[in-house]
Design an enzyme around this catalytic site. Structure first.
Site, short mmCIF file in Angstrom:
data_model
loop_
_atom_site.label_atom_id
_atom_site.label_comp_id
_atom_site.label_asym_id
_atom_site.label_seq_id
_atom_site.Cartn_x
_atom_site.Cartn_y
_atom_site.Cartn_z
N HIS A 81 0.61 -1.32 0.28
CA HIS A 81 -0.17 0.61 0.00
C HIS A 81 0.68 0.84 -0.08
O HIS A 81 1.76 1.58 0.58
CB HIS A 81 -0.88 0.00 1.69
CG HIS A 81 -1.83 1.01 0.98
ND1 HIS A 81 -2.80 0.59 0.61
CD2 HIS A 81 -2.04 2.18 1.58
CE1 HIS A 81 -3.91 2.51 0.62
NE2 HIS A 81 -3.00 2.98 1.33
N ASP A 160 -15.59 2.79 6.37
CA ASP A 160 -13.94 3.62 5.41
C ASP A 160 -14.52 4.38 4.83
O ASP A 160 -14.42 5.78 4.98
CB ASP A 160 -13.07 2.91 5.58
CG ASP A 160 -11.99 3.67 4.76
OD1 ASP A 160 -11.58 4.90 6.13
OD2 ASP A 160 -11.38 3.66 3.77
N LYS A 186 -8.90 -1.00 5.96
CA LYS A 186 -8.45 -1.67 4.15
C LYS A 186 -8.29 -2.94 4.06
O LYS A 186 -8.20 -4.56 3.10
CB LYS A 186 -8.49 -0.35 2.75
CG LYS A 186 -9.51 0.15 2.96
CD LYS A 186 -9.56 1.48 2.19
CE LYS A 186 -9.20 2.18 2.77
NZ LYS A 186 -8.72 3.89 2.08
N1 URA Z 1 -5.99 7.35 2.13
C1 URA Z 1 -6.30 6.20 2.87
O1 URA Z 1 -7.05 5.39 2.23
N2 URA Z 1 -6.71 6.87 4.12
C2 URA Z 1 -6.18 8.10 4.58
O2 URA Z 1 -6.94 8.25 5.56
C3 URA Z 1 -5.07 8.58 4.30
C4 URA Z 1 -5.07 7.62 3.09
#
Ligand code: URA
Length: 433
Positions: A81, A160, A186
């Site tokens: 990520h 989220d 995630k």
């Molecule tokens: N990327 C994400 O998925 N969440 C955040 O809060 C900031 C960057």
């Protein structure tokens, strides 16, 4: 339980219980808690923070607020990520290198937003490439070729999605517990057993301060380990764009050049570092051995062949590897000329990202359309010497108005010094879980 009392408790600096946090998340998803109460709690968390136990409870509640992928049937699953940046096409390079070394790369990616790019938009600049896969298709592909890059299912971590949209409107993005729980929820829902995090720092990252980036990295490692994951985090430069290409088709072409061993050195170095950590965690082998494997599959082109396999499996046209002109090409290409001579001391990634956005390469709001052919190709990097009148970049666009706007932004992104300048290295720190 009343949401009013949960907000009041956090407003007064007290610790929330796991029950209160899961009540909040359930209410976000069901729609029972109105936006103003969600936003009020987010601001209270932004101001008063959360302890590790609260952040763990928030992450788990968000991860389990929707579909959770079960990858337990696969060996050595690994995901990566990036916290987002300009010119970050590392997934297109790293995922094939890692899969070419016997690891199972199960990657769910996002789209571009604002000045930052997204892997899914880059892949969709390959004609025919499918990014939306059902869970069955995802698993079948993983078992057939050991690599998938798909768009994140709408049913994954829906809490989220709701919370992120409200944070965007209420100036509550820059909070370590909120960012860490958002990203890690995630990653937990996506199901891989190892995770390598690329935490960007600098002008084009949403964390501009390196100490805050380190704190975020450590918090995400802690959360991952608490959930039984193997995690490593790299702190990497985002003062300047990564590599030379910014914009979807341009970045795919640059990714292919790295997989041929012919790419820019900053991008190649970061990809090798990320790939080596992923191989090391996934296969449980020493880092130096993993690094040798990553380098070998880059230079013997196994990584490039794995990218070809990925493109074919997801219905894209593999001929773009040999013939990049098969991807969308911008009708106008205009150079940006240096107005002075000297050494490039800065190349502001935020400005370059905004120039690419002005050209149509990105989107201002979720759901807006983008132009896959648009972007900025940089011809110089920090530390390089330039002469007055030398081209600094080439703008790829489709109309004169956006080209004029982008030219101004790109010119303002460069700082030129009389004295030689050394560029900041791309890899700034590494944290192992
Ligand atoms: N990327 C994400 O998925 N969440 C955040 O809060 C900031 C960057």
């Amino acid at each position: 339980m009343r949401m009013y009392d949960v907000i009041k408790k956090k407003r007064d600096g007290m610790k929330l219980s796991a029950d209160e946090i899961s009540f909040f998340i359930r209410g976000c998803v069901s729609g029972e808690i109105p936006d103003e109460q969600i936003a009020a709690l987010l601001m209270a968390i932004y101001i008063n923070g959360m302890c590790g136990e609260e952040t763990d409870a928030l992450t788990k509640a968000m991860a389990y607020s929707g579909y959770v992928q079960d990858l337990s049937a696969f060996q050595g699953t690994v995901d990566k990520h990036s916290t987002g940046g300009v010119g970050d096409k590392t997934s297109l390079i790293v995922a094939p290198i890692v899969a070419a070394n016997g690891c199972t790369v199960a990657k769910m990616s996002g789209r571009s937003l604002g000045h930052t790019g997204g892997t899914i938009d880059k892949l969709e600049s390959i004609p025919g490439f499918r990014t939306s896969l059902s869970p069955d298709e995802f698993e079948r592909q993983l078992s057939d070729i050991g690599i998938v890059i798909a768009s994140q299912s709408g049913e994954m971590a829906p809490a989220d999605k709701k919370i992120y949209a409200l944070r965007d409107l209420t100036a509550t993005i820059e909070s370590i517990p909120l960012i860490a729980s958002s990203i890690m929820s995630k990653k937990l829902a996506a199901g891989a057993e190892s995770i390598v995090l690329d935490v960007k720092t600098g002008k084009g990252a949403f964390m501009t301060d390196i100490e805050k980036s380190r704190a975020l990295a450590n918090e995400m490692i802690r959360i991952g380990k608490a959930s039984g994951k193997k995690v490593a985090a790299l702190i990497t430069d985002m003062d300047a764009p990564l590599g030379n290409a910014v914009g979807n088709s341009l970045e795919v072409e640059e990714a292919v050049s790295v997989l041929r061993g012919e790419g820019p050195s900053d991008l190649t170095e970061l990809c090798l570092a990320l790939a080596s950590h992923m191989i090391s965690l996934s296969r449980n082998i020493p880092f130096d051995n993993a690094r040798a494997m990553a380098e070998r599959s880059l230079y013997n082109r196994d990584g490039l062949e794995k990218l070809r396999e990925l493109i074919i499996y997801q219905h894209g046209d593999p001929d773009i590897i040999e013939s990049p002109e098969l991807m969308h090409k911008a009708p106008i290409k205009e150079p940006v000329i240096s107005e002075s001579g000297g050494f490039i001391s800065a190349e502001d990634a935020l400005c370059i990202g905004n120039a690419a956005l002005a050209l149509g390469a990105g989107r201002e709001s979720i759901g807006a359309s983008i132009d896959h052919s648009a972007g900025v190709l940089l011809l110089v990097k920090p530390g390089d010497r330039v002469e007055k009148g030398q081209p600094l970049a080439v703008l790829h666009g489709k109309d004169a108005k956006s080209i004029i706007k982008a030219r101004q932004i790109v010119l303002s992104s460069f700082s030129i010094s009389d004295k030689p300048v050394s560029a900041r290295p791309v890899l700034l720190d590494v944290f192992l879980g």
